[in-house]
Design a protein around this motif. Structure first.
Motif, mmCIF file in Angstrom:
data_model
loop_
_atom_site.group_PDB
_atom_site.id
_atom_site.type_symbol
_atom_site.label_atom_id
_atom_site.label_comp_id
_atom_site.label_asym_id
_atom_site.label_seq_id
_atom_site.Cartn_x
_atom_site.Cartn_y
_atom_site.Cartn_z
ATOM 1 N N PRO A 1 0.833 -1.210 0.000
ATOM 2 C CA PRO A 1 0.000 0.000 0.000
ATOM 3 C C PRO A 1 0.871 1.265 0.000
ATOM 4 C CG PRO A 1 -0.693 -1.548 1.705
ATOM 5 C CD PRO A 1 0.649 -2.005 1.224
ATOM 6 N N ILE A 2 0.515 2.200 -0.856
ATOM 7 C CA ILE A 2 1.207 3.488 -0.944
ATOM 8 C C ILE A 2 0.147 4.582 -1.010
ATOM 9 C CG2 ILE A 2 2.767 4.947 -2.282
ATOM 10 C CD1 ILE A 2 4.229 2.580 -1.183
ATOM 11 N N GLU A 3 0.286 5.578 -0.159
ATOM 12 C CA GLU A 3 -0.596 6.744 -0.241
ATOM 13 C C GLU A 3 0.013 7.717 -1.243
ATOM 14 O OE1 GLU A 3 -3.089 9.695 2.707
ATOM 15 O OE2 GLU A 3 -1.172 8.889 3.405
ATOM 16 N N MET A 4 -0.700 7.984 -2.299
ATOM 17 C CA MET A 4 -0.187 8.791 -3.402
ATOM 18 C C MET A 4 -0.701 10.225 -3.275
ATOM 19 S SD MET A 4 -0.701 5.847 -6.318
ATOM 20 C CE MET A 4 -0.180 6.892 -7.673
ATOM 21 N N VAL A 5 0.009 10.994 -2.457
ATOM 22 C CA VAL A 5 -0.334 12.398 -2.239
ATOM 23 C C VAL A 5 0.972 13.176 -2.130
ATOM 24 C CG1 VAL A 5 -0.489 12.104 0.281
ATOM 25 C CG2 VAL A 5 -1.669 14.011 -0.820
ATOM 26 N N GLN A 6 1.003 14.366 -2.706
ATOM 27 C CA GLN A 6 2.224 15.170 -2.692
ATOM 28 C C GLN A 6 2.594 15.574 -1.272
ATOM 29 O OE1 GLN A 6 3.592 15.088 -5.453
ATOM 30 N NE2 GLN A 6 2.171 15.412 -7.156
ATOM 31 N N TYR A 7 3.902 15.582 -1.033
ATOM 32 C CA TYR A 7 4.406 15.892 0.307
ATOM 33 C C TYR A 7 5.874 16.269 0.167
ATOM 34 C CZ TYR A 7 5.248 15.276 5.345
ATOM 35 O OH TYR A 7 5.570 15.481 6.671
ATOM 36 N N SER B 1 -4.733 9.682 -4.241
ATOM 37 C CA SER B 1 -4.987 8.294 -4.618
ATOM 38 C C SER B 1 -4.211 7.343 -3.718
ATOM 39 C CB SER B 1 -4.584 8.064 -6.087
ATOM 40 O OG SER B 1 -5.315 8.905 -6.963
ATOM 41 N N HIS B 2 -4.492 6.064 -3.861
ATOM 42 C CA HIS B 2 -3.776 5.007 -3.148
ATOM 43 C C HIS B 2 -3.444 3.882 -4.116
ATOM 44 C CE1 HIS B 2 -5.527 6.954 0.431
ATOM 45 N NE2 HIS B 2 -4.584 6.322 1.116
ATOM 46 N N LEU B 3 -2.267 3.345 -3.960
ATOM 47 C CA LEU B 3 -1.923 2.073 -4.572
ATOM 48 C C LEU B 3 -2.168 0.982 -3.543
ATOM 49 C CD1 LEU B 3 -0.531 0.521 -6.983
ATOM 50 C CD2 LEU B 3 1.580 0.721 -5.644
ATOM 51 N N ASN B 4 -2.863 -0.065 -3.961
ATOM 52 C CA ASN B 4 -3.139 -1.207 -3.082
ATOM 53 C C ASN B 4 -3.716 -0.774 -1.729
ATOM 54 O OD1 ASN B 4 -2.054 -3.026 -5.017
ATOM 55 N ND2 ASN B 4 0.003 -2.516 -4.309
ATOM 56 N N PRO B 5 -4.807 -0.032 -1.737
ATOM 57 C CA PRO B 5 -5.390 0.406 -0.457
ATOM 58 C C PRO B 5 -5.740 -0.804 0.402
ATOM 59 C CG PRO B 5 -6.961 0.667 -2.252
ATOM 60 C CD PRO B 5 -5.644 0.351 -2.887
ATOM 61 N N SER C 1 1.947 8.773 6.007
ATOM 62 C CA SER C 1 1.794 7.321 6.028
ATOM 63 C C SER C 1 3.080 6.717 5.498
ATOM 64 C CB SER C 1 0.603 6.881 5.172
ATOM 65 O OG SER C 1 0.848 7.158 3.806
ATOM 66 N N ILE C 2 3.326 5.472 5.888
ATOM 67 C CA ILE C 2 4.552 4.817 5.427
ATOM 68 C C ILE C 2 4.316 3.318 5.394
ATOM 69 C CG2 ILE C 2 5.666 4.566 7.699
ATOM 70 C CD1 ILE C 2 8.283 5.551 6.205
ATOM 71 N N SER C 3 4.987 2.654 4.453
ATOM 72 C CA SER C 3 4.807 1.224 4.244
ATOM 73 C C SER C 3 6.131 0.497 4.425
ATOM 74 C CB SER C 3 4.279 0.949 2.827
ATOM 75 O OG SER C 3 3.092 1.648 2.589
ATOM 76 N N GLY C 4 6.030 -0.800 4.580
ATOM 77 C CA GLY C 4 7.195 -1.659 4.635
ATOM 78 C C GLY C 4 6.790 -3.087 4.384
ATOM 79 N N LYS C 5 7.766 -3.994 4.460
ATOM 80 C CA LYS C 5 7.469 -5.401 4.226
ATOM 81 C C LYS C 5 8.085 -6.262 5.313
ATOM 82 C CE LYS C 5 6.426 -5.629 -0.677
ATOM 83 N NZ LYS C 5 6.716 -6.289 -1.979
ATOM 84 N N ALA C 6 7.299 -7.197 5.797
ATOM 85 C CA ALA C 6 7.771 -8.251 6.693
ATOM 86 C C ALA C 6 7.923 -9.499 5.838
ATOM 87 C CB ALA C 6 6.793 -8.474 7.831
#
Length: 892
Positions: free
Chosen positions: A175-181, A206-210, A285-290
């Protein structure tokens, strides 16, 4: 001019009306290019390998014909390709071009895409949704939350989407929050290792993989950490998505701490998902992988930090990817596939993106040199003294930057304080004539309310929400914005602008009307930077076509799809001077390049720097290693605050290490770099390449976030921690790899690199050629003569040297309007011969004859930054074909 005055007199309200009467996106609008599959699905045939898919709740054809696109270049497509539409029984419609086949299930309206040449299935779309919502910017007018899903193959990598600070490459299932920052930039294009790309033509948040389902429930542990338990139902890599706030603006500017760790309850093994330790600008928001979680095993997710999380989700492995936008009237996406002719699957996808949204032109040769910047030069005298010192110290340099506050007490806006800058025109002239330097100046999209700029914008309704930010979607406001810098900067010879805070900062467009195609600051939320860089590019190309407008360059803190055609380079924002920030910039730059955006930069050394930076040996090591990464990024620029950034401030030893290992290397590589970026303009190529570009079949390469290819030859593995060594994965390739500094062969696999402080972990691929020019003080000091050609044997190789005058306007094929020349150089590994082809083309001032130093690299021979002391052959070249034997009895 009269026409300019007329444009400036047009009110922003009139501009909004003019916009609504503008041209709709072209694909599917020409006669014979549109297939109306059903009332809710229309498909435009754009090119042999590009289709436009439009879905709407009703009358998709009318929606396609009426829609105005900001990201699609107005001239696309230039022709309508041949295609056929057939029926396979009552349930299936088939559309076929020479490259691409799409089969449509008429019951579900799902589309499956195939490679015509091989018959291979590429992907299929499914599960599109229109969920009713309202838009506060338009008085709660009705709209939709839009989503579309596509299938993913098990071994497929998905890249792009823009620039994000999560430290990962490859966003399949994440999941990625697609908003300018500040530090994150949105480009809604994704490229697959299967060779296709998807451009999502929607400007909204927008969101990728919400993530779906309920977030985790946390409780506080005795240690103070928040802990939540979960048990996977499937094995594999799981994504973790932390939404830090319900809206926006809760990320930390400085000092935030956020730790996400997954602990195996049976073994106690810890998987670190995110460790954000006091870095600047923690996103909202921030994503990662386990990685490698097992089904049926209970895990604990531990959350520790000074920033609390609104919601945290654990997302299982997925065989699909989804894009969802908060607002829109229709689903509008482009599917691009170049086929087997592309240099690589990702290159093919990106070439399609550039066809749709516009080419990235070749910058002036000077732009590929070194840029000096700091926060900030306080006067004309200080800036000129720094420029003179660079020349005295013999530190190569091509551009110097005036950051903000040059307006002094006059107020925030593009104006020079005469107390500190008594003669800006003389400043620019002296930099150019005495020091051979270009000047870039910082400009913001907002104005102090006491300035004439603000008053002019406000008087005609050209500001957003009564704020001090201008409405970049208004053609009249863009014209005014450009005219301010035309008078203050371009008229006196300033080469380029640094367009700061183009998200725009603090989102004055949120829930407000704007002059964009939707009229809504929400629906057009992410596209502000595209419009601002467009304002400068349009003005320069029109008014300064024989100078700054020939090859427009701008630097900006935000980006959007199509922005590459405006001549804009993204820089990664206000980052921290810390090892982990350096690591994250490597990954951020690679995903951004895979978004089809070839030009990226950063604040080498970090913007927020520690106290005592000039005497801190640990920081000196970080700065040196950061420079060594920066060499292999598109735009090579230092910047920072909390003290001066000039190299001599860090002591003679650090200066020597940086100049030798980074700046000198950059300038020696200019023939290789300039030729590579000509391919970017002419072929849709990408110079800074995640390993998935060239090694898509390698699972390790697809997830490598801290090493990359720079052009076709060089694998770069920057040191991104305070360790003295690192592991480097060398992907399988015909022949062997060779170390740039030792010439030793290295087999594919994992190697340990321990580069000295004045060296880089750098490897050349077998079957490649690296061209190096002479040492330079600036990019146009002298021609590339002698030209050193390093041959990395073990496989056949070729490279095309591209040259022009470095300044003439770029033409449609990526060359210069005054002419250009190419020389193809090829290595035949079996015959052990190097063929230097006949020169094609010419240009004024071209080097008619030159000396070639040919070196067949071996251990201790043709290595390092310095020119080879004893080339294998020295030959004179005057434009005619040469075939040179490089047979040797040396041990390979």
């Amino acid at each position: 001019s009269t026409s300019l005055e007329r444009r400036l007199r047009m009110s922003c309200a009139q501009a909004l009306l003019a916009f609504s009467a503008g041209r709709s996106a072209g694909c599917g609008t020409a006669a014979g290019s549109l297939v109306e599959v059903s009332p809710t699905l229309a498909i435009g045939v754009c090119e042999e390998g590009i289709l436009r898919v439009v879905r709407a709740p009703s009358d998709a054809k009318a929606a396609l014909l009426a829609r105005e696109s900001l990201m699609v270049v107005p001239t696309f497509p230039s022709t309508t390709p041949r295609y056929t539409v057939t029926r396979e029984g009552p349930a299936t419609t088939v559309m076929t071009t020479s490259t691409l086949k799409a089969t449509i299930d008429m019951a579900s309206e799902h589309i499956t895409f195939y490679d015509v040449a091989s018959g291979t299935k590429l992907t299929a779309d499914f599960a599109h949704r229109f969920v009713p919502t309202t838009d506060p910017a338009l008085g709660n007018a009705s709209s939709y939350v839009l989503s579309q899903s596509w299938q993913l193959a098990p071994d497929e990598g998905l890249y792009g989407g823009g620039q994000y600070q999560n430290g990962y490459v490859g966003f399949e299932g994440m999941p990625i929050e697609m908003v300018q920052y500040n530090t994150e930039a949105v480009v809604p294009f994704f490229a697959s290792t299967r060779g296709y790309g998807i451009l999502w033509d929607n400007n909204a948040w927008s969101h990728l993989n919400p993530p779906e389902g309920a977030p985790l429930n946390f409780s506080k542990s005795p240690s103070g950490a928040l802990v939540a338990s979960f048990t996977p139902t499937v094995s594999g890599d799981h994504a973790v998505f932390a939404d830090l706030c319900a809206g926006f603006g809760c990320g930390s500017i400085k000092g935030g701490v956020l730790s996400l760790r997954v602990v195996d309850s049976s073994s106690g093994a810890v998987r670190r998902v995110q460790e954000w330790d006091r870095l600047a600008n923690l996103p909202d928001s921030i994503s990662g992988k386990a990685r490698g979680l097992r089904a049926g095993v209970r895990y604990e997710l531990q959350l520790v930090g000074t920033t609390s999380a609104e919601k945290v989700f654990v997302v299982p492995p997925s065989k699909s990817t989804t894009i969802r936008s908060k607002l829109g009237k229709l689903i509008d996406y482009y599917f691009a596939f170049a086929g087997p002719a592309a240099p690589s699957p990702l290159d093919g996808a990106i070439s399609g993106y550039r066809n749709i949204t516009g080419a990235a032109h070749l910058y002036g040769r000077w732009a590929y040199g070194f840029w000096q910047c700091k926060e900030h030069y306080k006067s004309q005298a200080e800036l000129l003294a720094a420029a003179a010192r660079f020349r005295e110290e013999r530190i190569p340099l091509d551009a110097i930057v005036q950051d903000w506050l040059y307006w002094g007490s006059l107020g925030w806006g593009p104006q020079w304080d005469p107390a500190s800058y008594p003669d800006p025109a003389a400043l620019v002239a002296q930099l150019r004539e005495a020091h051979h330097l270009k000047l870039m100046v910082s400009v913001w999209s907002k104005f102090d309310r006491k300035t004439s700029f603000y008053k002019a914008m406000a008087a005609d309704g050209c500001l957003l929400n009564g704020s001090n930010y201008y409405d970049a979607w208004s053609s009249a406001a863009r014209e005014r914005f450009y005219s301010f810098s035309k008078a203050a900067h371009f008229a006196i010879g300033v080469e380029s602008l640094w367009l700061d805070a183009t998200e725009p900062e603090n989102f004055p467009n949120r829930d407000q009307r704007c002059a964009g195609p939707s009229g809504s600051g929400n629906a057009d939320f992410n596209s502000y930077s595209l419009q601002t860089t467009r304002a400068i590019a349009d003005g320069l190309r029109r008014d300064f076509g024989d100078s700054q407008g020939r090859r427009v360059f701008s630097l900006t803190r935000s980006a959007f799809a199509g922005q590459q055609r405006t001549g804009a380079t993204l820089w990664s924002g206000d980052i921290s001077g810390a090892w982990d920030a350096l690591r994250r910039q490597v990954a951020a730059s690679l995903n951004y390049a895979a978004s089809g955006m070839p030009y990226w930069s950063e604040d080498i050394g970090g913007f927020f720097r520690p106290d005592g930076q000039h005497t801190d040996r640990g920081y000196a090591a970080l700065l040196t290693r950061w420079f060594q990464f920066g060499v292999f990024t598109p735009i090579f620029r230092v910047h920072g605050t909390n003290g001066n950034t000039e190299l001599w401030e860090f002591g003679a030893q650090t200066q020597r290490h940086i100049v030798q290992s980074a700046i000198r290397l950059r300038y020696r590589l200019l023939p290789y770099i300039y030729s590579g970026f000509h391919r970017v303009a002419a072929e849709g190529y990408t110079m800074q390449r995640a390993l998935a570009f060239d090694f898509p079949e390698s699972a390790r390469a697809r997830t490598t976030a801290d090493a990359f290819m720079f052009g076709p030859a060089l694998l770069v593995a920057p040191l991104v921690s305070n360790a003295t060594s690192r592991s480097v994965h060398l992907p399988p390739t015909p022949g062997a790899w060779r170390g740039f500094y030792d010439g030793q062969p290295y087999a594919a696999g994992d190697v340990t690199a321990s580069p000295a402080i004045d060296e880089v972990a750098l490897y050349a691929r077998a079957g490649s050629l690296v061209l190096l020019g002479p040492d330079l003080q600036h990019a146009d000091e002298k021609p590339a003569d002698p030209l050193e050609v390093r041959v990395y044997d073990g496989a056949d190789a070729s490279f095309t040297l591209y040259e022009d005058d470095g300044v003439s306007a770029a033409d449609a094929t990526g060359g210069a309007s005054s002419g250009s020349a190419t020389i193809r150089i090829a290595w035949d590994d079996a015959a052990e011969t190097l063929t230097v082809g006949a020169r094609a083309g010419s240009f004024p001032g071209m080097l008619a004859a030159r000396t070639l130093h040919l070196v067949r690299v071996a251990p201790g021979r043709g290595v390092g930054v310095a020119p080879a002391a004893t080339p294998d052959r020295v030959v004179a070249y005057s434009g005619a074909k040469l075939v040179v034997s490089l047979r040797t009895k040396r041990v390979r």
